[in-house]
Design an enzyme around this catalytic site. Structure first.
Site, PDB file in Angstrom:
ATOM      1  N   HIS A 179      -7.269  10.202   5.062  1.00 53.68           N
ATOM      2  CA  HIS A 179      -6.624   8.939   5.681  1.00 53.68           C
ATOM      3  C   HIS A 179      -6.289   9.554   7.454  1.00 53.68           C
ATOM      4  CE1 HIS A 179      -4.222   8.096   2.425  1.00 53.68           C
ATOM      5  NE2 HIS A 179      -4.917   7.114   2.716  1.00 53.68           N
ATOM      6  N   GLY A 180      -6.762   8.876   8.279  1.00 58.50           N
ATOM      7  CA  GLY A 180      -6.975   8.989   9.629  1.00 58.50           C
ATOM      8  C   GLY A 180      -8.241   9.336   9.823  1.00 58.50           C
ATOM      9  N   GLY A 210      -9.110   5.558   2.652  1.00 60.31           N
ATOM     10  CA  GLY A 210      -9.181   6.446   3.841  1.00 60.31           C
ATOM     11  C   GLY A 210     -10.589   5.691   4.098  1.00 60.31           C
ATOM     12  N   ALA A 211     -10.921   4.749   3.564  1.00 58.66           N
ATOM     13  CA  ALA A 211     -12.840   4.685   4.126  1.00 58.66           C
ATOM     14  C   ALA A 211     -12.974   4.835   5.407  1.00 58.66           C
ATOM     15  CB  ALA A 211     -12.935   3.055   2.914  1.00 58.66           C
ATOM     16  N   ALA A 232      -7.847   1.248   7.437  1.00 56.28           N
ATOM     17  CA  ALA A 232      -6.612   1.039   8.551  1.00 56.28           C
ATOM     18  C   ALA A 232      -6.999   1.462   9.816  1.00 56.28           C
ATOM     19  CB  ALA A 232      -5.329   1.390   8.162  1.00 56.28           C
ATOM     20  N   THR A 233      -7.653   2.533   9.790  1.00 53.28           N
ATOM     21  CA  THR A 233      -7.927   3.110  10.839  1.00 53.28           C
ATOM     22  C   THR A 233      -8.870   2.696  11.860  1.00 53.28           C
ATOM     23  OG1 THR A 233      -7.583   5.258   9.611  1.00 53.28           O
ATOM     24  CG2 THR A 233      -8.264   5.453  11.757  1.00 53.28           C
ATOM     25  N   ASN A 275     -10.122   0.281   1.360  1.00 52.75           N
ATOM     26  CA  ASN A 275      -8.814   0.247   2.064  1.00 52.75           C
ATOM     27  C   ASN A 275      -9.317   0.679   3.814  1.00 52.75           C
ATOM     28  OD1 ASN A 275      -8.035  -0.007  -0.160  1.00 52.75           O
ATOM     29  ND2 ASN A 275      -6.141   1.030   0.073  1.00 52.75           N
ATOM     30  N   ASP A 308       1.001  -1.469  -0.008  1.00 55.33           N
ATOM     31  CA  ASP A 308      -0.154  -0.321  -0.175  1.00 55.33           C
ATOM     32  C   ASP A 308       0.875   1.142   0.609  1.00 55.33           C
ATOM     33  OD1 ASP A 308      -2.388   1.467   0.276  1.00 55.33           O
ATOM     34  OD2 ASP A 308      -2.489   1.195   2.492  1.00 55.33           O
ATOM     35  N   HIS A 309       0.240   2.271  -1.042  1.00 57.04           N
ATOM     36  CA  HIS A 309       0.912   3.428  -0.957  1.00 57.04           C
ATOM     37  C   HIS A 309       2.666   3.360  -0.663  1.00 57.04           C
ATOM     38  CE1 HIS A 309      -2.270   5.972  -0.169  1.00 57.04           C
ATOM     39  NE2 HIS A 309      -2.647   5.427   0.558  1.00 57.04           N
TER      40      HIS A 309
HETATM   41  P1  13P Z   1      -7.567   4.514   6.911  1.00 61.77           P
HETATM   42  O1  13P Z   1      -6.702   4.970   7.630  1.00 61.77           O
HETATM   43  O2  13P Z   1      -8.397   6.287   6.594  1.00 61.77           O
HETATM   44  O3  13P Z   1      -8.596   3.620   6.446  1.00 61.77           O
HETATM   45  O4  13P Z   1      -7.455   4.394   5.110  1.00 61.77           O
HETATM   46  C1  13P Z   1      -7.112   3.191   4.960  1.00 61.77           C
HETATM   47  C2  13P Z   1      -6.045   3.375   3.170  1.00 61.77           C
HETATM   48  O5  13P Z   1      -6.162   3.967   2.566  1.00 61.77           O
HETATM   49  C3  13P Z   1      -4.933   2.556   3.494  1.00 61.77           C
HETATM   50  O6  13P Z   1      -4.547   2.920   1.963  1.00 61.77           O
HETATM   51 ZN    ZN Z   2      -4.628   5.002   1.514  1.00 63.58          ZN
END
Ligand code: 13P
Ligand code: ZN
Length: 287
Positions: free
Chosen positions: A180-181, A209-210, A232-233, A230, A82-83
């Protein structure tokens, strides 16, 4: 089963009007939580790591854990980078068995960005690995990548057409108002823009950034053509909370199997919820 290139199951998701969830993992327990959650929902899944996680845990450890997880279940799983801004890291990940990579050089001038993404697409495709590119700039902080509100910019549909044609990428991350975040307010995605992009781009579109995006907007974005979501947070927050709760209840606790066990269960619950939200439950039976 062995790790797979995700494009096959992403296409199947599109045919069924649903999306694939892609989860950022950081350690053994988060790998287990995603793999078990996906297997219980009977849905293919993408397990992804940022370069920051590779620095923390090591490519070899991550690749070995995710390969092992994949072999334990019959639902297809892909391992995605990712990224990533570094060509060398992409090559290392492909050598270590990653089946999908994101090259994120959206900060470069357009022509340099195109040239780098194209180079990555050529080597990745030669190895049977899928490639995600990004056009527009998604705001917020994702590990070592930070994009402030002034530099964040939405994807322009006509530029996206040119970018996809020139680079040969398999899927495109678009900027339509997510970040993101953690969000300060409620995000309000530019659905019109998403539809405009969908009308002119045929490859799968990705929503970064979902975390924190209201469920109705996630559903609407899938209806309008998002194929990979995607997250993560929204895994990190319940994981940290479960560990805090554990120590609040038993301040002297020192058994990692206890606090990491409850962290894993908390993450798995969110994994299952997100897969259900994206309509992925039982998608594996349709492959
Ligand atoms: P979040 O941390 O906002 O869920 O974003 C996840 C993301 O885009 C990972 O690439
Ligand atoms: Zn991302």
């Amino acid at each position: 089963m062995a790790l797979v290139n995700p494009m096959g199951f992403i296409e199947k998701a599109r045919e069924n009007g649903v999306a694939i969830s892609s989860f950022n993992i950081h350690n053994l327990e988060t790998v287990q939580a995603v793999a078990e959650g996906a297997a219980e929902e009977n849905c293919p899944v993408i397990i992804q790591t940022t370069p920051g996680t590779l620095k923390h845990a090591g490519i070899e450890y991550i690749a070995a854990m995710v390969k092992t997880a994949s072999e334990m279940y019959s639902v297809p799983m892909a391992l995605h980078l990712d990224h990533c801004t570094s060509f060398d890291t992409i090559v290392k990940c492909i050598r270590n068995g990653y089946t999908s990579v994101m090259i994120d050089t959206a900060h470069l001038p357009y022509d340099e960005n195109v040239a780098m993404v194209r180079k990555v697409a050529e080597i990745a495709h030669a190895a049977g690995v899928a490639v995600e590119g990004e056009l527009g700039r998604i705001g917020g902080v994702e590990d070592e990548l930070s994009v402030d509100d002034r530099t964040a910019s939405f994807t322009v549909p006509s530029e996206a057409v040119d970018f996809v044609k020139k680079t040969g990428i398999d899927m495109l991350a678009i900027a339509i108002g997510t970040a993101h975040g953690e969000y300060k307010g409620t995000p309000d995605l530019d659905m019109e823009r998403l539809s405009e992009i969908r009308n002119v781009i045929d490859i799968p579109l990705i929503l970064h950034g979902a975390s924190g995006v209201p469920d109705d907007q996630i559903r609407e974005s899938i209806k309008r053509g998002i194929a990979k979501i995607n997250i993560a947070t929204e895994l990190k927050i319940p994981m940290a909370q479960a560990i805090k709760d554990c120590f609040a209840a038993s301040p002297k606790e020192n058994d990692p199997r206890k606090y990491m066990g409850s962290a894993k269960n908390a993450v798995k619950e969110v994994v299952r919820q997100k897969i259900r939200l994206c309509g992925g439950t039982n998608l594996a039976s349709k492959l």
